[in-house]
Motif scaffolding. Structure first.
Motif, short mmCIF file in Angstrom:
data_model
loop_
_atom_site.label_atom_id
_atom_site.label_comp_id
_atom_site.label_asym_id
_atom_site.label_seq_id
_atom_site.Cartn_x
_atom_site.Cartn_y
_atom_site.Cartn_z
N THR A 167 5.81 -9.03 0.94
CA THR A 167 6.41 -8.81 2.19
C THR A 167 7.24 -7.74 1.93
O THR A 167 8.02 -7.76 0.99
CB THR A 167 7.23 -9.96 2.39
OG1 THR A 167 6.15 -11.04 2.66
CG2 THR A 167 8.09 -9.85 3.89
N THR A 171 -1.45 -9.49 13.26
CA THR A 171 -2.01 -8.82 11.90
C THR A 171 -3.21 -7.86 12.08
O THR A 171 -3.88 -8.03 13.05
CB THR A 171 -2.79 -10.21 11.23
OG1 THR A 171 -1.54 -10.90 10.82
CG2 THR A 171 -3.26 -9.55 9.85
N THR A 178 -0.41 -12.51 -7.13
CA THR A 178 -1.08 -11.24 -7.56
C THR A 178 -1.99 -11.72 -8.60
O THR A 178 -2.36 -10.48 -9.01
CB THR A 178 -0.08 -10.33 -7.57
OG1 THR A 178 0.91 -10.54 -9.02
CG2 THR A 178 0.89 -10.13 -6.48
N CYS A 205 -6.17 -13.17 -4.18
CA CYS A 205 -5.37 -12.73 -3.22
C CYS A 205 -4.36 -12.20 -3.81
O CYS A 205 -3.54 -12.61 -4.75
CB CYS A 205 -5.16 -13.79 -2.03
SG CYS A 205 -6.33 -14.49 -1.12
N GLU A 255 -0.27 -10.78 -2.04
CA GLU A 255 0.36 -10.83 -0.76
C GLU A 255 1.88 -10.53 -1.21
O GLU A 255 2.48 -10.86 -1.95
CB GLU A 255 0.42 -12.22 -0.13
CG GLU A 255 0.85 -12.29 1.24
CD GLU A 255 0.44 -13.64 1.66
OE1 GLU A 255 -0.28 -14.23 1.22
OE2 GLU A 255 1.05 -14.01 2.81
N ARG A 298 -1.60 -7.99 2.63
CA ARG A 298 -2.35 -8.91 1.98
C ARG A 298 -3.64 -8.38 1.76
O ARG A 298 -4.46 -7.82 2.33
CB ARG A 298 -2.53 -10.19 3.00
CG ARG A 298 -3.14 -11.38 2.15
CD ARG A 298 -3.34 -12.65 3.00
NE ARG A 298 -3.83 -13.75 2.60
CZ ARG A 298 -5.03 -14.19 2.59
NH1 ARG A 298 -5.98 -13.20 2.82
NH2 ARG A 298 -5.48 -15.16 1.99
N GLY A 320 4.20 -7.68 6.20
CA GLY A 320 3.30 -8.34 5.31
C GLY A 320 2.09 -7.59 4.94
O GLY A 320 1.56 -6.94 5.84
N SER A 369 -7.38 -9.42 0.00
CA SER A 369 -8.38 -10.39 -0.46
C SER A 369 -9.57 -9.74 -1.22
O SER A 369 -10.12 -8.95 -0.76
CB SER A 369 -8.81 -11.25 0.53
OG SER A 369 -7.91 -12.03 1.06
#
Length: 135
Positions: A15, A126, A7, A11, A13, A68, A66, A70
């Motif tokens: 879960t 996704t 983090t 990026c 991410e 994520r 998930g 970017s």
């Protein structure tokens, strides 16, 4: 939250377990990271759209979810947001009746983002969207 990956860089991410608290946790994580990146102006809309996609994953898939982000690498780039789940079938935008309580999540994602789509993934799919970074 089950796990967090990188983090601090470009990026972030996470879960989340497939349970109702995942929606709130995902919103909070997204807002926090965007503020940390100096993208406060995108925090509310991003959290709303992530909330819609995580809710869809909870309703239609099983297993972990998930999320994520970017970060854009150029000043006027785009923020890429991805939500993954275990269901391989892509979501379908519905045309709900005005009195329906649900069914507008993907319409909201489509109307609020620069672009969006789906792609198959390992053991699922996704759903992604892009938001323009204000200049």
């Amino acid at each position: 939250m089950i796990g967090v990956i990188d983090t601090e860089g470009d990026c972030a991410e996470w879960t989340f377990p497939a349970e109702p608290g995942a929606v709130r946790a995902a919103r909070a994580a997204v807002r926090d990271r965007l503020r940390g990146w100096g993208l406060d102006s995108l925090a509310d809309v991003t959290a709303l759209l992530v909330s819609e996609l995580v809710t869809n994953a909870l309703r239609h898939a099983t297993g972990p979810i998930g999320v994520r982000l970017s970060r854009p690498t150029a000043p006027l780039g785009v923020l890429l947001v991805e939500v993954s789940d275990s269901l391989p079938d892509p979501p379908h935008a519905l045309a709900p009746h005005p009195d329906d309580e649900g069914g507008r999540g993907l319409q909201l994602v489509a109307s609020s983002s620069r672009a969006w789509g789906t792609r198959p993934g390992t053991g699922g799919k996704t759903v992604w969207f892009e938001l323009a970074v204000p200049g």
